[in-house]
Design an enzyme around this catalytic site. Structure first.
Site, PDB file in Angstrom:
ATOM      1  N   ASP B 155       0.804  -1.072  -0.054  1.00 55.77           N
ATOM      2  CA  ASP B 155      -0.113  -0.010  -0.109  1.00 55.77           C
ATOM      3  C   ASP B 155       0.871   1.257  -0.054  1.00 55.77           C
ATOM      4  O   ASP B 155       1.842   1.340   0.642  1.00 55.77           O
ATOM      5  CB  ASP B 155      -0.891   0.009   1.359  1.00 55.77           C
ATOM      6  CG  ASP B 155      -2.255   0.146   1.090  1.00 55.77           C
ATOM      7  OD1 ASP B 155      -2.695   0.686  -0.213  1.00 55.77           O
ATOM      8  OD2 ASP B 155      -2.827   0.361   2.032  1.00 55.77           O
ATOM      9  N   GLU B 199      -4.922   2.466  -3.971  1.00 51.58           N
ATOM     10  CA  GLU B 199      -3.236   2.570  -4.061  1.00 51.58           C
ATOM     11  C   GLU B 199      -2.748   1.333  -3.517  1.00 51.58           C
ATOM     12  O   GLU B 199      -1.584   1.283  -3.209  1.00 51.58           O
ATOM     13  CB  GLU B 199      -2.886   3.778  -3.044  1.00 51.58           C
ATOM     14  CG  GLU B 199      -3.512   3.527  -1.634  1.00 51.58           C
ATOM     15  CD  GLU B 199      -4.520   3.826  -1.064  1.00 51.58           C
ATOM     16  OE1 GLU B 199      -5.482   3.727  -1.864  1.00 51.58           O
ATOM     17  OE2 GLU B 199      -4.678   4.251   0.078  1.00 51.58           O
TER      18      GLU B 199
END
Lengths: 115, 281
Positions: B155, B199
């Site tokens: 992430d 993301e």
């Protein structure tokens, strides 16, 4: 103006310009389904116009029955001893390059204009 | 008496000669008549023959003309048939070549559609759908070969703050750069990087144990660090950083690809909990 319209295609005849424009994708099933288009082409041919133009620049796809229909029309045009036929084609559409040049073998006076 | 007898004898001879001559004349007349008849017959025969020959000649000429006309018709027909044959040959060639070109065109369109269906438009990495399919395929392959399968889930740290600070356009640019860095960090053909969502990225590493996966994760972290993408609002660095979780398992009937995802996700969560910008395995 005469128009034949289907789900993914349009064929328009503009009598002022003596031009038949094909647009979209022609995927009709067999010669019988192409007959209305062939009839339109032959009708225009029988008018003995000095020049007749087929604009295929926006015809992205044409199946085998479609090219067969065009071949028949070109042979008919030769029988009519038509004075001038122009086909406007697009260099960006892969099938047009080769298949249309073959039509020129059926009718040597056929004028191919690639954009 | 003697003279008289001689005269009579001469007269008789003379009369006999006359009779002979008469007979000869008669015979000649008959011969002449026969000859005349013969000549007439020959002339008439000649005339008849001539007429017959003329008639035969006329017929012959008519037949020749008919044959010439038939020959011309045949020639025209042969020419027409030949023209049709040539036309058909051209049509067959046109249809064949047209079919081939259309086939190629359709294949290209299909490939394009397949790409659209499997590639993430923004980053160019595999999309979630492609990732799911590949993970299942690789899980099955490692199950057959009894090989370890690793999964890195990663992430971008404080990405929401990055977006808020720099705007969505910069945010998209950041994700693209990070995606490229991840993609450049994997080498083997079977390894696959994908955008998992938002993301979050995932890397499938077949035939790779935890140690191998850790090395890849370090490489990803380093590559991203070298990008030096400024992140003013990050709480762990002045640049963009990643948190990574590594899950590894040897596929068996007791586990599943979902379990591997859950494990990598769980470790990623721990990495975040522990302060981000780190690898947990």
């Amino acid at each position: 103006m005469t128009e034949i319209k289907g789900e993914n295609y349009t064929v328009i005849y503009d009598s002022n310009l003596a031009t038949i424009s094909f647009q979209g994708s022609l995927r009709l099933g067999g010669m019988s389904e192409y007959q209305p288009i062939l009839d339109l082409l032959n009708d225009i041919l029988s008018k003995n116009l000095p020049t007749m133009t087929l604009d295929l620049q926006e015809l992205d796809f044409l199946n085998s029955s479609g090219i067969s229909m065009l071949s028949k029309f070109i042979i008919n045009a030769r029988k009519h001893q038509v004075s001038q036929i122009i086909i406007k084609a697009s260099a960006n559409i892969p099938w047009q390059g080769k298949s249309l040049k073959n039509l020129q073998r059926l009718l040597p006076i056929l004028q191919l204009e690639f954009s | 008496m003697k003279n008289s007898h001689t005269i009579n004898q001469n007269e008789s001879k003379f009369l006999a000669q006359i009779a002979l001559l008469k007979q000869q004349v008669e015979e000649l007349k008959i011969e002449n008549s026969d000859l005349e008849m013969t000549l007439l017959t020959i002339i008439e025969h000649g005339d008849a023959m001539e007429a017959q020959l003329e008639e035969a000649n006329k017929q012959l000429h008519a037949e020749i003309n008919e044959k010439k006309i038939a020959e011309a018709k045949l020639k025209t027909m042969i020419e027409a048939v030949y023209q049709q044959k040539e036309d058909l040959e051209i049509i067959i060639e046109t249809l064949t070549e047209h079919g081939d070109i259309i086939d190629t065109q359709l294949l290209e369109e299909l490939n394009e559609v397949n790409n659209l269906a499997t590639i993430d438009h923004l980053t160019g990495l595999a999309n979630r759908r492609h990732f799911d399919q590949s993970l299942t395929d690789e899980w099955r392959r490692c199950l057959r070969e009894n090989q370890p399968l690793s999964l890195i889930m990663t992430d971008v740290d404080f990405f929401k703050l990055y977006n808020d600070h720099y705007g969505h356009q910069m945010g998209d640019g950041c994700l693209t750069q990070v995606a490229q860095a991840i993609d450049h960090s994997i080498r083997r053909p079977a390894d696959m990087a994908a955008r998992y969502g938002g993301e979050e990225f995932a890397v499938i590493l077949p035939n790779t144990n935890t140690e191998g996966a850790f090395n890849v994760a370090v490489k990803i972290q380093d590559t991203v660090a070298r990008l030096k993408i400024l992140h003013a609002d990050s709480k762990v660095s002045e640049y963009i950083t990643l948190s990574l979780g590594i899950g590894t398992l040897i596929p068996s009937s007791d586990n599943s690809p979902i379990q591997l995802i859950c494990e990598a996700d769980r470790l990623l969560y721990i990495a975040k909990q522990k302060g981000r910008n780190q690898i947990i395995y």
